[in-house]
Design a protein around this motif. Structure first.
Motif, PDB file in Angstrom:
ATOM      1  N   VAL A 221       0.833  -1.200   0.000  1.00  0.00           N
ATOM      2  CA  VAL A 221       0.000   0.000   0.000  1.00  0.00           C
ATOM      3  C   VAL A 221       0.869   1.253   0.000  1.00  0.00           C
ATOM      4  O   VAL A 221       0.585   2.232  -0.706  1.00  0.00           O
ATOM      5  N   ALA A 222       1.942   1.240   0.769  1.00  0.00           N
ATOM      6  CA  ALA A 222       2.842   2.396   0.809  1.00  0.00           C
ATOM      7  C   ALA A 222       3.438   2.678  -0.572  1.00  0.00           C
ATOM      8  O   ALA A 222       3.614   3.835  -0.964  1.00  0.00           O
ATOM      9  N   ASN A 223       3.725   1.629  -1.328  1.00  0.00           N
ATOM     10  CA  ASN A 223       4.294   1.800  -2.670  1.00  0.00           C
ATOM     11  C   ASN A 223       3.262   2.215  -3.706  1.00  0.00           C
ATOM     12  O   ASN A 223       3.566   2.961  -4.637  1.00  0.00           O
ATOM     13  N   MET A 224       2.024   1.723  -3.548  1.00  0.00           N
ATOM     14  CA  MET A 224       1.013   1.939  -4.577  1.00  0.00           C
ATOM     15  C   MET A 224       0.158   3.179  -4.355  1.00  0.00           C
ATOM     16  O   MET A 224      -0.469   3.670  -5.303  1.00  0.00           O
ATOM     17  N   CYS A 225       0.109   3.691  -3.141  1.00  0.00           N
ATOM     18  CA  CYS A 225      -0.725   4.872  -2.869  1.00  0.00           C
ATOM     19  C   CYS A 225      -0.396   6.049  -3.796  1.00  0.00           C
ATOM     20  O   CYS A 225      -1.307   6.655  -4.371  1.00  0.00           O
TER      21      CYS A 225
END
Length: 217
Positions: A36-40
């Motif tokens: 999630v941190a990478n895709m946000c």
């Protein structure tokens, strides 16, 4: 596309023994946080919101491969989910029944799962069929699906389906179309439970249908 083709070829020639050697005890919740941190930022560029709901969910799997699968699925979701929509990544632990084996060992069919849900139409069912992914519900036939057939390849979905097969897990999809909700789509990856979680806590994020909402995952 070339990268996905290379991945599929690599998986096709990966013996089960080698795949097993890459597997370890993994908390899917912690893995999901990294994804999630990478895709946000990627989804924010498309005016979409990515949310995470999770509980600790331990299983035995290939952490790097699962992370790549989730990145690919979320990337595809960002392309086809409606603008200004919310995409939910949910890590759940699903309590099953326990039975005593002939060896005296207590066996459980409890499972852990990761689902990705959005309010879009989802991929055309042709891609699911080609990837060998089972689905529930009625896949909508609309211009978006026709566009996917014309411009998509389905390689990403086949990569994920083949990976789950190699990892001993399962994958299925769900379409939702009813009077209250226009449309929605979820794709669910499932594994066996490695460590029994706090089931009271896990019940808060277990997948269930809600009469007044699209799907609660």
């Amino acid at each position: 596309m070339a990268l996905l083709v290379d991945r599929l070829l690599s998986l096709a020639h990966t013996p089960a023994q080698i795949a097993a050697e890459r597997m370890s005890r993994v908390d899917l919740a912690q893995l999901a946080e990294r994804v999630v941190a990478n895709m946000c930022p990627v989804m924010e560029e498309r005016d979409q919101t990515l949310t995470l709901i999770s509980v600790p969910a331990w299983t035995h799997t290939d952490e790097i491969l699962v992370e790549q699968m989730l990145m690919d699925l979320l990337h595809n979701t960002s392309l086809y989910a409606p603008a200004s929509s919310v995409v939910t990544l949910r890590v759940a632990a699903n309590k099953g029944n326990s039975e005593l084996a002939s060896t005296g060992e207590l066996l459980s069919n409890s499972s852990t799962s990761i689902s990705i849900s959005d309010a879009g139409s989802g991929p055309d069912r042709m891609w699911l069929e080609r990837a060998g992914v089972k689905w529930q519900g009625q896949a909508p036939v609309n211009l978006l699906a026709e566009s996917q057939v014309a411009h998509g390849t389905g390689l990403g979905l086949r990569f994920v389906a083949r990976s789950m097969q190699l990892l001993g897990g399962s994958i299925h999809a769900e379409y939702l179309n009813n009077e209250k909700v226009n449309q929605g789509f979820s794709i669910i990856l499932k594994w066996s439970v490695e460590v029994e979680p706090d089931w009271d806590e896990a019940a808060q994020v277990a997948p269930h249908f809600d009469a007044d909402q699209r799907v609660s995952w």
